[in-house]
Design an enzyme around this catalytic site. Structure first.
Site, PDB file in Angstrom:
ATOM      1  CG  ASP A  13       0.987   7.950  -5.389  1.00 36.92           C
ATOM      2  OD1 ASP A  13       0.493   7.105  -6.219  1.00 36.92           O
ATOM      3  OD2 ASP A  13       1.723   8.604  -5.483  1.00 36.92           O
ATOM      4  CG  HIS A  41      -4.904   1.963  -8.006  1.00 38.00           C
ATOM      5  ND1 HIS A  41      -4.797   3.092  -7.155  1.00 38.00           N
ATOM      6  CD2 HIS A  41      -6.180   1.919  -8.716  1.00 38.00           C
ATOM      7  CE1 HIS A  41      -5.971   3.919  -8.076  1.00 38.00           C
ATOM      8  NE2 HIS A  41      -6.827   3.247  -8.758  1.00 38.00           N
TER       9      HIS A  41
HETATM   10  P1  GDP Z   1      -3.498   4.688  -4.865  1.00 34.70           P
HETATM   11  O1  GDP Z   1      -2.796   5.127  -6.290  1.00 34.70           O
HETATM   12  O2  GDP Z   1      -4.009   5.780  -4.370  1.00 34.70           O
HETATM   13  O3  GDP Z   1      -4.074   3.437  -5.005  1.00 34.70           O
HETATM   14  O4  GDP Z   1      -2.002   4.349  -4.158  1.00 34.70           O
HETATM   15  P2  GDP Z   1      -0.845   3.705  -4.228  1.00 34.70           P
HETATM   16  O5  GDP Z   1      -1.192   2.232  -4.361  1.00 34.70           O
HETATM   17  O6  GDP Z   1       0.204   4.141  -5.335  1.00 34.70           O
HETATM   18  O7  GDP Z   1      -0.061   4.059  -2.913  1.00 34.70           O
HETATM   19  C1  GDP Z   1      -0.486   3.574  -1.822  1.00 34.70           C
HETATM   20  C2  GDP Z   1       0.829   2.712  -0.902  1.00 34.70           C
HETATM   21  O8  GDP Z   1       0.371   2.484   0.282  1.00 34.70           O
HETATM   22  C3  GDP Z   1       0.889   1.368  -1.595  1.00 34.70           C
HETATM   23  O9  GDP Z   1       2.278   0.731  -1.315  1.00 34.70           O
HETATM   24  C4  GDP Z   1      -0.105   0.534  -0.724  1.00 34.70           C
HETATM   25  O10 GDP Z   1       0.313  -0.846  -0.819  1.00 34.70           O
HETATM   26  C5  GDP Z   1       0.162   1.235   0.619  1.00 34.70           C
HETATM   27  N1  GDP Z   1      -0.914   1.163   1.539  1.00 34.70           N
HETATM   28  C6  GDP Z   1      -2.014   1.468   1.286  1.00 34.70           C
HETATM   29  N2  GDP Z   1      -2.773   1.497   2.697  1.00 34.70           N
HETATM   30  C7  GDP Z   1      -1.842   1.279   3.708  1.00 34.70           C
HETATM   31  C8  GDP Z   1      -1.554   1.249   4.993  1.00 34.70           C
HETATM   32  O11 GDP Z   1      -2.599   1.482   5.701  1.00 34.70           O
HETATM   33  N3  GDP Z   1      -0.359   1.131   5.648  1.00 34.70           N
HETATM   34  C9  GDP Z   1       0.753   0.884   4.857  1.00 34.70           C
HETATM   35  N4  GDP Z   1       1.760   0.553   5.516  1.00 34.70           N
HETATM   36  N5  GDP Z   1       0.636   0.850   3.525  1.00 34.70           N
HETATM   37  C10 GDP Z   1      -0.708   1.229   2.924  1.00 34.70           C
END
Ligand code: GDP
Length: 426
Positions: A13, A41
């Site tokens: 995440d 994701h």
């Molecule tokens: P992944 O599995 O590594 O792709 O991560 P996830 O999607 O499960 O979780 C990452 C969360 O952070 C999601 O809700 C994204 O929309 C959010 N996100 C990613 N980059 C940023 C950022 O720079 N700022 C904010 N506020 N949210 C972000």
């Protein structure tokens, strides 16, 4: 052209999907190499907010070929549900290729996942119950069913019978449940095979040829380094390797092809599921960070469970980047910390005897480790419109540079919001 891996430095995440989505436009191929639909994701782009579980994160970029490699745990039902959902949101039909060598998650794997968590009771691992652990157990017991087996009726039945033989003994005698029927299971697997057929191919030849032609390839990891079964917080790990080193195996590329490894880390910590988490916050402090984190608070994409949150853990992240072989770091969610006067960073762990270490310990010692913090001044302002490192408040720049110094890997990308364009290079 070197193959780029986008992988997690922590517990998952970290924002890998957002980064992959942002870079997919300039990539010919985006490849999933391990795991299944057991993590998610989140990507936010012109089609809205899209949660991906099994599909590669290049599915919203026209012209990008999305490959599901042999290392993936492939669930036919989940695949079509996710694809239909994507098409329903107006995304043009993506170009998807599925390895004929990928193996199938069977309904009985899901069943066993649930039954086993139930049997373990309080000792359960917090599985997403997608069948992933029983799937990989079967794969290494040589009881798996490959995608190619779907197209040979006799072989399919033979493979399903082999998979069910010992499971039926357990179903009846350990779990007290009815046995699974091989003919019925084979029929269920055959149901969607014609719809699946156009996606199936030899993805290893496809990728090797693309690599030889110098096309750009992104391999995207699921979860993070600390969930790796060999190098992570075993047994609170996942069941397939989450490391860039495994990407060559799970995708079918030469190990020396992957020369750029982007380890994604958040500017604080978050973790879904059980297991030791040294910088974990509780109470109001945790709730505040959880509410402000990510794109809609820190709640699991697959499970909806509240994520555990904590301060940035430099011990875990330095280790995560090391085992990933990170050549650079992408730091996400920096914007989230804009509400704090002071920001703690965990720089070491104190063990039971009072000794402080910066080395990430084995689980036996991790469980009693206490965080050692230093504190940096916060910037107390919104930074989500910033697109240049020099335009960040001085305190935010200092925070990034301090993390970089502690991790020992250059921070090259900084993300200041969940949207595709809220990202810049440093
Ligand atoms: P992944 O599995 O590594 O792709 O991560 P996830 O999607 O499960 O979780 C990452 C969360 O952070 C999601 O809700 C994204 O929309 C959010 N996100 C990613 N980059 C940023 C950022 O720079 N700022 C904010 N506020 N949210 C972000």
């Amino acid at each position: 052209m070197p193959v780029t891996a986008i992988v997690g430095a922590n517990w998952g995440d970290e924002g890998k999907g957002k980064l992959t989505d942002a870079l997919a436009g300039s990539s010919n191929y985006v490849v999933r190499f391990q795991g299944g639909g057991n993590a998610g994701h989140t990507i936010i782009n012109e089609y809205g907010k899209i949660a991906l579980h099994l599909l590669p994160s290049g599915v919203c970029s026209p012209g990008t070929v999305n490959v599901i490699g042999p290392g993936v745990a492939f669930d036919i039902g989940d695949f079509f549900a996710e694809l239909d959902d994507l098409l329903g949101k107006g995304v043009p039909a993506p170009d998807i290729r599925l390895s004929e060598r990928a193996q199938l998650v069977l309904p009985v794997h899901r069943l066993f996942d649930g039954l086993e968590e139930e049997r373990l009771g309080e000792r359960q691992f917090g599985s997403t119950k997608k069948g992933i652990a029983p799937f990989y157990a079967d794969k290494y017991l040589k009881l798996g069913v490959q995608v190619a087996d779907l197209y040979d009726d006799d072989r399919l039945l033979e493979r399903v019978k082999a998979a069910l033989a010992s499971k039926n003994v357990l179903l009846r005698h350990l779990y007290g449940k009815p046995e699974a029927d091989a003919e019925a299971l084979a029929a269920e697997l055959r149901r969607n095979r014609e719809r699946l057929k156009p996606f199936v191919c030899n993805t290893t030849e496809l990728l090797q040829e693309a690599w030889r032609r110098g096309e750009s390839i992104l391999v995207e990891g699921q979860l993070g380094a600390l969930r790796d079964p060999d190098h992570g917080i075993y047994p609170y790990s996942t069941s397939s390797s989450t490391l860039a080193g495994f990407a060559a195996v799970g995708a079918g590329l030469p190990p020396y092809a992957i020369s750029r490894v982007i380890a994604v880390t958040k500017a604080y910590s978050s973790c879904v599921g059980t297991g030791p988490f040294v910088t974990e916050l509780h109470g109001a402090e945790a709730e505040e960070l959880r509410k402000r984190g990510g794109s809609a608070g820190e709640y699991g994409v697959t499970t909806g469970r509240p994520r555990r949150v904590g301060w940035f853990d430099a011990v875990a992240t330095r280790y995560g980047c090391m085992v990933q072989g990170a050549t650079e770091v992408a730091l996400t969610n920096l914007d989230v910390l804009g509400y704090l006067d002071e920001i703690p960073i965990c720089t070491g762990y104190r063990d039971a005897s009072g000794t402080v270490t910066t080395e990430f310990p084995v689980n036996r010692l991790l469980e009693s480790a206490q965080p050692v913090y230093e504190t940096m001044p916060g910037w107390r302002t919104a930074i989500d419109d910033v697109r240049l490192f020099d335009k960040l408040p001085a305190e935010a720049q200092a925070y990034v540079l301090r993390l970089e110094g502690l991790i020992g890997v250059p921070v090259r990308q900084i993300s200041v919001g969940p949207h595709r364009e809220q990202l810049f290079e440093r």
